[in-house]
Motif scaffolding. Structure first.
Motif, mmCIF file in Angstrom:
data_model
loop_
_atom_site.group_PDB
_atom_site.id
_atom_site.type_symbol
_atom_site.label_atom_id
_atom_site.label_comp_id
_atom_site.label_asym_id
_atom_site.label_seq_id
_atom_site.Cartn_x
_atom_site.Cartn_y
_atom_site.Cartn_z
ATOM 1 N N GLN A 118 -15.023 47.545 -40.042
ATOM 2 C CA GLN A 118 -13.679 47.088 -39.711
ATOM 3 C C GLN A 118 -13.285 45.940 -40.638
ATOM 4 O O GLN A 118 -13.996 44.965 -40.776
ATOM 5 C CB GLN A 118 -13.630 46.611 -38.264
ATOM 6 N N VAL A 119 -12.140 46.082 -41.266
ATOM 7 C CA VAL A 119 -11.648 45.072 -42.185
ATOM 8 C C VAL A 119 -10.962 43.973 -41.402
ATOM 9 O O VAL A 119 -10.046 44.236 -40.606
ATOM 10 C CB VAL A 119 -10.666 45.708 -43.186
ATOM 11 N N GLN A 120 -11.396 42.750 -41.599
ATOM 12 C CA GLN A 120 -10.711 41.652 -40.937
ATOM 13 C C GLN A 120 -10.982 40.319 -41.625
ATOM 14 O O GLN A 120 -11.961 40.151 -42.346
ATOM 15 C CB GLN A 120 -11.100 41.557 -39.466
ATOM 16 N N LEU A 121 -10.063 39.388 -41.375
ATOM 17 C CA LEU A 121 -10.198 37.999 -41.773
ATOM 18 C C LEU A 121 -10.234 37.174 -40.504
ATOM 19 O O LEU A 121 -9.412 37.390 -39.601
ATOM 20 C CB LEU A 121 -9.025 37.556 -42.640
ATOM 21 N N VAL A 122 -11.158 36.243 -40.448
ATOM 22 C CA VAL A 122 -11.294 35.419 -39.263
ATOM 23 C C VAL A 122 -11.260 33.953 -39.669
ATOM 24 O O VAL A 122 -12.119 33.489 -40.426
ATOM 25 C CB VAL A 122 -12.590 35.729 -38.495
ATOM 26 N N GLU A 123 -10.271 33.232 -39.137
ATOM 27 C CA GLU A 123 -10.177 31.798 -39.389
ATOM 28 C C GLU A 123 -10.954 31.040 -38.320
ATOM 29 O O GLU A 123 -11.039 31.475 -37.166
ATOM 30 C CB GLU A 123 -8.726 31.315 -39.361
ATOM 31 N N SER A 124 -11.478 29.897 -38.710
ATOM 32 C CA SER A 124 -12.150 29.010 -37.764
ATOM 33 C C SER A 124 -12.049 27.589 -38.277
ATOM 34 O O SER A 124 -11.654 27.364 -39.429
ATOM 35 C CB SER A 124 -13.620 29.410 -37.579
ATOM 36 N N ARG A 181 -11.922 21.041 -41.736
ATOM 37 C CA ARG A 181 -12.144 22.074 -42.735
ATOM 38 C C ARG A 181 -11.997 23.432 -42.077
ATOM 39 O O ARG A 181 -12.766 23.773 -41.161
ATOM 40 C CB ARG A 181 -13.518 21.960 -43.394
ATOM 41 N N LEU A 182 -11.014 24.165 -42.545
ATOM 42 C CA LEU A 182 -10.804 25.516 -42.048
ATOM 43 C C LEU A 182 -11.597 26.504 -42.897
ATOM 44 O O LEU A 182 -11.714 26.332 -44.115
ATOM 45 C CB LEU A 182 -9.328 25.888 -42.082
ATOM 46 N N TYR A 205 -3.038 30.269 -40.854
ATOM 47 C CA TYR A 205 -3.455 31.637 -41.115
ATOM 48 C C TYR A 205 -3.954 31.766 -42.559
ATOM 49 O O TYR A 205 -3.410 31.124 -43.460
ATOM 50 C CB TYR A 205 -2.287 32.610 -40.955
ATOM 51 N N CYS A 206 -4.939 32.610 -42.765
ATOM 52 C CA CYS A 206 -5.301 32.982 -44.126
ATOM 53 C C CYS A 206 -4.923 34.452 -44.337
ATOM 54 O O CYS A 206 -4.815 35.234 -43.379
ATOM 55 C CB CYS A 206 -6.783 32.764 -44.400
ATOM 56 N N ALA A 207 -4.693 34.774 -45.602
ATOM 57 C CA ALA A 207 -4.309 36.133 -45.958
ATOM 58 C C ALA A 207 -4.886 36.458 -47.327
ATOM 59 O O ALA A 207 -5.003 35.568 -48.181
ATOM 60 C CB ALA A 207 -2.796 36.278 -45.957
ATOM 61 N N ALA A 208 -5.213 37.725 -47.534
ATOM 62 C CA ALA A 208 -5.818 38.174 -48.783
ATOM 63 C C ALA A 208 -4.928 39.212 -49.452
ATOM 64 O O ALA A 208 -4.414 40.127 -48.785
ATOM 65 C CB ALA A 208 -7.195 38.779 -48.510
ATOM 66 N N GLY A 209 -4.772 39.082 -50.757
ATOM 67 C CA GLY A 209 -3.954 40.018 -51.508
ATOM 68 C C GLY A 209 -4.636 40.438 -52.790
ATOM 69 O O GLY A 209 -5.203 39.601 -53.497
ATOM 70 N N GLY A 245 -5.294 33.553 -37.025
ATOM 71 C CA GLY A 245 -4.812 32.181 -36.942
ATOM 72 C C GLY A 245 -5.741 31.253 -36.178
ATOM 73 O O GLY A 245 -6.491 31.687 -35.297
ATOM 74 N N THR A 246 -5.680 29.974 -36.535
ATOM 75 C CA THR A 246 -6.424 28.944 -35.822
ATOM 76 C C THR A 246 -5.493 27.741 -35.641
ATOM 77 O O THR A 246 -4.766 27.366 -36.557
ATOM 78 C CB THR A 246 -7.715 28.563 -36.564
ATOM 79 N N GLN A 247 -5.525 27.160 -34.451
ATOM 80 C CA GLN A 247 -4.615 26.067 -34.133
ATOM 81 C C GLN A 247 -5.156 24.741 -34.669
ATOM 82 O O GLN A 247 -6.320 24.397 -34.457
ATOM 83 C CB GLN A 247 -4.435 25.962 -32.614
#
Length: 125
Positions: free
Chosen positions: A1-7, A19-20, A95-99, A118-120
């Motif tokens: 599964q393709v995903q990006l996870v912020e923390s 530091r995100l 939020y982070c995003a990849a292109g 997203g991370t608050q």
């Protein structure tokens, strides 16, 4: 599964640091430029920073220049956003995003293929 996870988000006092992290799974970040965005309640989404896929070029919005630093560790398939001297106006969901559609010499991709959830970040005394 393709995903990006912020923390790494949380509550911090003005002047503090966070530091995100943006960790990818299901694909390799090596060939992707990464952008960090933020959105505060009632405001439009703002592009904060980008890092290129190849030459390490970076971009920072004027509002964070000199305070935030973006970096990537391809071995860990992770991109970071170091945020220092935080201000209450930095409060937002980040939020982070990849292109993968990139232009040589440009830090930000032309479009984004994957987004994190997203991370608050809350900056308050």
């Amino acid at each position: 599964q393709v995903q990006l996870v912020e923390s790494g988000g949380g509550l911090v006092q003005p002047g503090g640091s966070l530091r995100l992290s943006c960790a990818a799974s299901g694909f390799t970040l090596d060939y992707y430029a990464i952008g960090w965005f933020r959105q505060a309640p009632g405001k439009e989404r703002e592009r904060v920073s980008c890092i290129s896929s190849s030459d390490g070029s970076t971009y920072y919005a004027d509002s964070v220049k000199g305070r935030f630093t973006i970096s990537r560790d391809n071995a860990k398939n992770t991109v970071y956003l170091q945020m220092n001297s935080l201000k209450p106006e930095d409060t937002a969901v980040y939020y982070c995003a990849a292109g993968s559609m990139v232009v040589v010499g440009m830090a930000c991709p032309l479009r984004y293929d994957y987004w994190g959830q997203g991370t608050q970040v809350t900056v308050s005394s």
